[in-house]
Motif scaffolding. Structure first.
Motif, PDB file in Angstrom:
ATOM      1  N   GLY A 181       0.601  -1.492  -0.259  1.00  0.00           N
ATOM      2  CA  GLY A 181       0.575   0.176  -0.116  1.00  0.00           C
ATOM      3  C   GLY A 181       0.872   1.065   0.229  1.00  0.00           C
ATOM      4  O   GLY A 181       0.494   2.054  -0.595  1.00  0.00           O
ATOM      5  N   THR A 212      -3.352 -10.354   3.051  1.00  0.00           N
ATOM      6  CA  THR A 212      -3.946 -11.676   3.140  1.00  0.00           C
ATOM      7  C   THR A 212      -3.249 -13.113   4.067  1.00  0.00           C
ATOM      8  O   THR A 212      -3.010 -13.735   2.865  1.00  0.00           O
ATOM      9  CB  THR A 212      -4.442 -11.903   2.102  1.00  0.00           C
ATOM     10  OG1 THR A 212      -2.888 -11.818   1.188  1.00  0.00           O
ATOM     11  CG2 THR A 212      -5.570 -10.793   1.085  1.00  0.00           C
ATOM     12  N   ALA A 256     -12.507  -4.369   5.152  1.00  0.00           N
ATOM     13  CA  ALA A 256     -11.587  -2.814   4.469  1.00  0.00           C
ATOM     14  C   ALA A 256     -13.174  -2.819   3.162  1.00  0.00           C
ATOM     15  O   ALA A 256     -13.651  -1.700   3.452  1.00  0.00           O
ATOM     16  CB  ALA A 256     -11.116  -2.721   3.614  1.00  0.00           C
ATOM     17  N   CYS A 301       5.332 -12.928   1.189  1.00  0.00           N
ATOM     18  CA  CYS A 301       4.102 -14.414  -0.332  1.00  0.00           C
ATOM     19  C   CYS A 301       4.082 -15.210  -0.203  1.00  0.00           C
ATOM     20  O   CYS A 301       3.445 -16.029  -0.358  1.00  0.00           O
ATOM     21  CB  CYS A 301       4.561 -13.355  -1.243  1.00  0.00           C
ATOM     22  SG  CYS A 301       4.046 -11.112  -1.243  1.00  0.00           S
ATOM     23  N   ASP A 312       0.947 -17.954  -0.106  1.00  0.00           N
ATOM     24  CA  ASP A 312       0.918 -18.065  -1.994  1.00  0.00           C
ATOM     25  C   ASP A 312       0.711 -19.617  -2.154  1.00  0.00           C
ATOM     26  O   ASP A 312      -0.070 -20.240  -2.786  1.00  0.00           O
ATOM     27  CB  ASP A 312       1.004 -17.079  -2.413  1.00  0.00           C
ATOM     28  CG  ASP A 312       0.682 -15.151  -2.039  1.00  0.00           C
ATOM     29  OD1 ASP A 312       0.147 -15.160  -1.046  1.00  0.00           O
ATOM     30  OD2 ASP A 312       1.793 -14.478  -3.261  1.00  0.00           O
TER      31      ASP A 312
END
Ligand code: NAD
Length: 445
Positions: free
Chosen positions: A12, A86, A103, A263, A267
């Motif tokens: 972000g 996440t 959110a 990640c 993921d």
């Protein structure tokens, strides 16, 4: 256009700063008031090369601001990005989408007509449709669009990756969504960056398939390195030659201690869990996850083998972050390797130029040092775990003076075996130890 970034973490914040650099007006919002206070004070809470200067320049120019007040930021925003975490859900490996959904629920109340909500977080297939449903439930009369825009930046080179991506992927379900995304990424046209416009579902799948494939590539070369070690091969030469084949490509073929970071581990787990849930098991990726977990312990065993007896031995670990140029320690191999060594009775001293503070929340019993040389004082072995540039030209004469024994375990293949041996060190690396001796054994049976 006015942009809001919900979540001011690695993705972000970097995306918000870069969009402000493109000339958009950006407000980065976060629920973490300390983070926002720090950003408002001109300090960046993460280590990312080049970020502080670019951020402060755009704040000064009035293009960028930080706030905890989503309601005010969102009410006249044209585009709202969701860039919250996440993480893996405990137990089943699925992505925890609760931050994304909350959110979406929160921002829905404040959206103006025509707003475009863009999910930048990595989310499993179907999530953007759910985000759409959440907003529609909250505001049945609102005219809005939802877009999926997964992010591919890498920590450590995040600005460069954002400004010069290989491609930008957007998943859309209406024309307005596509139009807005084309406007946002227009500054990249000058470099002819491909903009892949697809469906919401495809964009979500592309992100996971890309990360799963890269994790598989790393795991593949790690397994090849094991075979190289047993047969007198050299994994760097093998990787270089196979990488020259355009169908394979040379990137992500560096053997090492196993992938980590914020990640790939989560993921790959989410990708495998999604496959399972939809009855399309991702068996290769399931294996990749397992092999990678085992690898980290094998690397600790490699260090123990190099030490011989472990009682009373001390190692200096150089590098804690999962890769250089970041302070991120999420699922770093160091967090498995160090406790494994400690359990075997080894004393651990450690140094990392940026990641020691975050690492202190995850590791106990480690003596934290101010430099590689302080860490090496009285150590039997130095272990390179992260290839920070500052570890690429160690002063071996100085190390020899202060170490108890001269062992270098190089889990990133930073050095050449012959140059380290010349300095009087016993050298252990990945996929290329004792080539000639091993080859002789193979040839002579
Ligand atoms: P992060 O943990 O660094 O940042 C997430 C931020 O969101 C935190 O500051 C948190 O306080 C904030 N947040 C959570 N809920 C919020 C809410 N309701 N409102 C406002 N702020 C909220 O995470 P990250 O590394 O930036 O990752 C974000 C997403 O991007 C993840 O889905 C990740 O998989 C993906 N991604 C990360 C990278 C990377 O290199 N870190 C690269 C590509 C994609």
């Amino acid at each position: 256009m006015k942009l809001v970034m919900i979540g001011s973490g690695y993705v972000g914040l970097v995306s918000g700063v870069c969009f402000s650099e493109f000339g958009f007006t950006v407000t980065c919002v976060d629920v973490d008031a300390d983070k926002i206070a720090m950003l408002n004070g001109g300090d960046v809470p993460i280590y990312e090369p080049g970020l502080t200067d670019m951020m402060n320049r755009n704040v000064k120019a009035g293009q960028l601001s930080f706030s905890t007040d989503l309601a005010t930021a969102a009410k006249d925003a044209d585009v709202i990005f969701i860039a919250v975490g996440t993480p893996s859900r405990r137990g089943d490996g699925e992505a925890d989408l609760s931050y994304v959904f909350s959110a979406a629920r929160e921002v829905a109340k404040h959206l103006k007509h025509g707003a475009v909500v863009v999910t930048k977080s990595t989310v499993v297939v179907g999530t953007n449709r759910k985000v759409q449903g959440i907003i529609r439930n909250e505001r049945p009369d609102l005219d809005f669009s939802v877009v999926s825009n997964p992010e591919f930046l890498r920590e450590g080179s995040a600005i460069e990756d954002f400004m010069r991506p290989d491609r930008v992927v957007v998943g859309v379900h209406d024309e307005r969504g596509e139009d807005v995304m084309r406007q946002l990424y227009r500054p990249l046209n000058i470099r002819e960056t491909p903009l892949v416009v697809s469906t919401l579902e495809n964009a979500e799948l592309i992100k996971y398939a890309a990360n799963a494939f890269l994790a598989m590539k790393i795991t593949f070369i790690n397994e090849v390195s094991n075979l190289c070690e047993k047969t007198g091969g050299n994994v760097q030469e093998v990787a270089k030659a196979i990488g020259l084949d355009g169908r394979i490509g040379g990137k992500f073929l560096h053997a090492g201690p196993g992938f980590g970071g914020s990640c790939f581990p989560k993921d790959t787990r989410a990708f495998a869990a999604t496959g399972e849930r939809f009855g399309a098991p991702q068996r290769l990726i399931e294996q990749v996850i397992e092999v990678n977990e085992t690898r980290k312990h094998e690397m600790a065993e490699k260090v123990l083998d190099a030490l011989g007896a472990t009682d009373g031995k001390t190692v200096a670990i150089l590098g804690i972050a999962f890769k250089p140029n970041t302070d991120d320690v999420r699922e770093a191999p160091s967090l498995t390797i160090i406790p494994h060594l400690q359990k075997a009775g080894v004393t651990v001293r450690a140094f990392d130029p940026e990641a020691m503070e975050p690492a202190k929340h995850h590791l106990t019993g480690v003596t934290w040092c101010k430099s590689a040389y302080e860490a090496a004082e009285g150590a039997d072995a130095v272990v390179i775990l992260t290839e920070w540039n500052m570890f690429r030209a160690l002063d071996f004469a100085a190390l020899k003076e202060i170490m108890t024994d001269q062992i270098l375990v190089d889990l990133r293949n930073v050095y050449r075996p012959d140059e380290v041996a010349d300095k009087g060190f016993h050298y252990v690396s990945i996929g290329r130890g004792g080539e000639e001796r091993m080859l002789e054994q193979v040839v002579n049976g």
